[in-house]
Design a protein around this motif. Sequence first.
Motif, short mmCIF file in Angstrom:
data_model
loop_
_atom_site.label_atom_id
_atom_site.label_comp_id
_atom_site.label_asym_id
_atom_site.label_seq_id
_atom_site.Cartn_x
_atom_site.Cartn_y
_atom_site.Cartn_z
N ASN A 61 -10.07 -4.70 -3.77
CA ASN A 61 -8.95 -4.47 -2.80
C ASN A 61 -8.58 -3.58 -2.58
O ASN A 61 -7.31 -3.17 -2.05
N THR A 62 -9.36 -2.42 -2.39
CA THR A 62 -9.21 -1.18 -1.80
C THR A 62 -9.22 -1.21 -0.30
O THR A 62 -9.83 -2.33 0.28
N LEU A 63 -8.86 -0.22 0.47
CA LEU A 63 -8.84 -0.24 1.81
C LEU A 63 -10.28 -0.30 2.31
O LEU A 63 -10.24 -1.11 3.39
N LEU A 64 -11.06 0.13 1.73
CA LEU A 64 -12.42 0.22 2.36
C LEU A 64 -13.03 -1.01 2.04
O LEU A 64 -13.79 -1.82 3.04
N VAL A 110 -6.49 -6.23 8.37
CA VAL A 110 -7.18 -5.85 7.31
C VAL A 110 -6.62 -6.01 5.79
O VAL A 110 -6.97 -6.43 4.98
N SER A 115 -13.14 -7.39 6.58
CA SER A 115 -12.54 -7.99 7.57
C SER A 115 -13.39 -8.13 8.71
O SER A 115 -13.06 -8.75 9.79
N LEU A 144 -9.73 6.88 6.49
CA LEU A 144 -9.71 5.24 6.45
C LEU A 144 -8.23 5.01 6.71
O LEU A 144 -8.06 4.23 7.70
N VAL A 160 -11.39 -0.30 14.14
CA VAL A 160 -10.81 0.88 13.15
C VAL A 160 -11.53 1.96 12.99
O VAL A 160 -10.86 3.11 13.45
N LEU A 216 -8.61 -13.01 -1.24
CA LEU A 216 -7.79 -11.91 -0.74
C LEU A 216 -7.87 -12.07 0.84
O LEU A 216 -7.14 -11.26 1.29
N ARG A 259 -11.34 -3.84 1.99
CA ARG A 259 -10.61 -4.89 2.70
C ARG A 259 -10.98 -4.69 4.20
O ARG A 259 -11.42 -5.44 5.10
N LEU A 260 -11.54 -3.22 4.59
CA LEU A 260 -12.30 -3.35 5.94
C LEU A 260 -13.55 -4.01 6.07
O LEU A 260 -13.67 -4.57 7.08
N ARG A 297 -6.78 6.17 10.21
CA ARG A 297 -7.46 5.27 11.34
C ARG A 297 -6.84 4.00 11.37
O ARG A 297 -6.77 3.28 12.39
N SER A 309 -4.57 2.40 14.25
CA SER A 309 -5.11 1.19 14.90
C SER A 309 -4.18 0.26 15.19
O SER A 309 -4.20 -0.81 15.94
N PHE A 361 0.74 -1.27 0.04
CA PHE A 361 0.02 0.09 0.14
C PHE A 361 0.87 1.14 0.17
O PHE A 361 0.39 2.04 -0.44
N THR A 385 -3.81 -4.81 13.56
CA THR A 385 -5.14 -4.56 13.08
C THR A 385 -4.73 -4.12 11.47
O THR A 385 -5.46 -4.80 10.43
#
Lengths: 527, 527
Positions: free
Chosen positions: B348-351, A365, B357, A350, B365, B127, B353-354, A353, A357, A329, A361
């Motif tokens: 596979n973006t942060l959002l 994630v 999870s 995001l 988070v 993923l 993946r969150l 955060r 975290s 990333f 975490t």
Amino acid sequence: MGTTAPSCEPLGRHNMLIIANGLLAGTAISSSGRLSIGGKSPLTGGIKESNAGGLTATRMARNGLRCIIIEGLSSEKSLKLLLVEPSTACLLPADDLAGLGVYETARILCGRFPQSAITCIGPSGELHLSAAGIATIDKDGTPSRFSGRGGLGAVMGAKNIKAIIIKGKGTITPADPQALAKTTRAINRSINDAPTTKSYKNFGTAAMVEVINELNGLPIRNFSRGKDERASYISGDNLRDSIIKRGGAGRTAHSCMPGCLISCSNIYADQNGSTLVSPLEYETIGLLGSNLDIWNLDDIARLNHLCNDVGVDTIETGAALGVMMEAGFIPFGDFNAAADAIEEISKNTLLGRLIGSGAQTAGKVLGVKNVPTVKGQAMPAYDPRAVKGMGVTYATSAMGADHTAGPSARAQVDHHNSAGQAALSKKMQKLVGIFDSTGLCLFTVGGVAAHKQLLLDAINALHGWNYDLDWLDKLCEQMLQDERDFNELAGITNSHHRLPEAFTERKLPGIDTTFDVSEAELRSVFE
Amino acid sequence: MGTTAPSCEPLGRHNMLIIANGLLAGTAISSSGRLSIGGKSPLTGGIKESNAGGLTATRMARNGLRCIIIEGLSSEKSLKLLLVEPSTACLLPADDLAGLGVYETARILCGRFPQSAITCIGPSGELHLSAAGIATIDKDGTPSRFSGRGGLGAVMGAKNIKAIIIKGKGTITPADPQALAKTTRAINRSINDAPTTKSYKNFGTAAMVEVINELNGLPIRNFSRGKDERASYISGDNLRDSIIKRGGAGRTAHSCMPGCLISCSNIYADQNGSTLVSPLEYETIGLLGSNLDIWNLDDIARLNHLCNDVGVDTIETGAALGVMMEAGFIPFGDFNAAADAIEEISKNTLLGRLIGSGAQTAGKVLGVKNVPTVKGQAMPAYDPRAVKGMGVTYATSAMGADHTAGPSARAQVDHHNSAGQAALSKKMQKLVGIFDSTGLCLFTVGGVAAHKQLLLDAINALHGWNYDLDWLDKLCEQMLQDERDFNELAGITNSHHRLPEAFTERKLPGIDTTFDVSEAELRSVFE
């Protein structure tokens, strides 16, 4: 006053935030002003004690305060200051400080409450992030003495307290002033004469860069390697040389509290002599530097300053960034990307955060397999495969991965050999208990560890007690047992007393060894 | 063949993925083809058994297979198919399927391996996301029978297996065909005649919407309320009426496996008669609907299809979205934002993946205080303050919050009153054990629970055994104990057998009660 229920939720109303000093706080004994902040950790889910230097512990003692306990949750959403005066305490509105960084917060509060000690949180604590620490000002008013580990800044933030102000310089009244004065002189002489003191004064903790690199234990690229010739760029020697050469605001042999004879701290300035950060320390160099493949002290100092300002632990944040780099990333070695990522924390994005975290975490994630944490907390800058006693401490301490809970790296042993490491860690964990209880900085160990009777004499003289060394020993053993009992009830059991498979199954290049201290040996720490 | 070490890391080489059928799989007994997938859960850190309908269990049994165990990790990064033929098994390359959704994967594999049973993962499993499930095709080739809970799709993904194909229809050879035929007829008659069967056939599980809303237990806006008059928009009645009125591909009384007399499933079509999703079920309606303040079955069906395609559990994902909405990252009631968020998972973006999870990590988070999870797993669509027996199951089951581990909602008791709920949950947990062991769908309980001897007769007739009911009882008790023992060694202890403070301390509006089953009562489940 109740007690914290081990089963409570760390950010809920049943947790307490406990701010305490040590048994010798307020005296003229060198380095006796360590501040101890405790509570249930949002990062580990277990008990947490996180200590730091600075002014607050001494000022509390000199105002007759041993401990401040913050209970419950506020029914209001507004931020508060906790103002503690010699005979009273009150909450004041602090919404004007909401979202402010630690440096600006301290600057404003130092102006508003001159001659006071200040302990505060940054935006990360207000945002209840698990990597948030609590900062205390040093003797120059710089809020860089971090009770960084375990996310206690989030606990303070959950209680809506932006800062604690200890007003009034006060004084202590020892039970036996003459005996205390005499013992104080003896202890201070011993600290002053210790060879370790000289090293700390000259190079600070950064002296460990070369030592740990030599041991192959420096965290490099998310703990995937332990040695690199570029270690010299970030070494204690280079740090000292830069500070001296650049002049200006830079300082070596800087102390965080009045009367400290060790002065391990520094002020690190840029090429124009303007302060970049103070202090720049080994753990930060390891985690925000080599661990991220960043080998430039100026860059590391800048990342350090960003972390301090938003109020996050540099160890946890460096480990989280390492994990994000391993996930792809953020590119390894990219200072600008790392700095931008840290700046996201206060923006409450995001990404911010997630970093805030903590590493565990972030790893979960992002689907990263090799995550350097134990009990949810990031490892400091000693790869446990190379410094195996540290690995035992990480695995067995109630605190999770925490070098200060039982540091073995300076012991004269073969750190790569698992034999004897459990016994060494156990010894150090107990020794730490003694120093933490007295409020003395761990860096006095070199001068004082062999003279525990002096410490006891000072305690007895100050408090009018008549305890013996057996009492002090038992106090520390009981403390370690109490911490384990708390954790057991909080759900942290034997199955958590181990290192991740990334360290027990993945060999460290260069020395070709895993963390191979057996479970039976790890258990022996508890016997 | 080894055993899974309880202390292992769920995505590491020591975990196993175990695909099994039940003792009566392959017979003509209605609903006997439940597939049971097990392993250590990346979501809870404990043992996980996640079962579903579809073809695979029956086909395994008819090919003489009781269990498939996938051990270790691949040294290659490439995806594989596990092709199981009657007398052999092999791995085939599957890189052409990488990143494909569950529907397209199943379509391709049904074409490539006609007449086969297929069990596969979507992008979320590849993923390694903790909310990833495993999908199995139904009798129409639709891959919508999800072993959804516990993140076992991530375990399959970690082992680089995209799909398992059971080739060949096969047949069973009962030890006593006549006795089995006779018992089969008796069981099927009993299932067919049960009043619950009629309700499932007409309304599917969606009949529970009105029932649970009436009890004040529907999850609404991240479990902050339990009742809403808009429940009628998403009810079983409305679902059935829409399907019938719209015609086209829509079906009520649809079955997921051949020979199922209950046919609780449905095909839900849009206004043009084109399939939106199959099936649309109560838990999904609750978590992706009312929990998100979305009260339109078409919208819920679209979210359901998106979750299925990327391969995530609708319960976990709905709960995670609810938490994100409470945090303000997505507005409550915003279908488009929720749909976009789910689509981020495969990107596979942060959002993405969150969300993938799971709710607990999303809550951590995002700093959300009210997170509806137990042991890391999201609650299904029964607020435990209103349906207290379910709360006991959530708290005490080795599975974490899981309605199928001990469903109490259909019992004729005062669900708001804590008295007797522990005993009810305990009884149901044991009953579930019996049904899961036989491979019978839980929805046969209404027809078969009172005739356990028939089940035993069928088992004995099929396998040539001579066991009595005491054996079956003990088998299930031992299973529950084994699960708890595994968890104990995995670090899930008494301190984890509780609900979050959001449910024990925050009263549910409308019925003004918390989850107030005492710790002593919860412990009684284990006695």
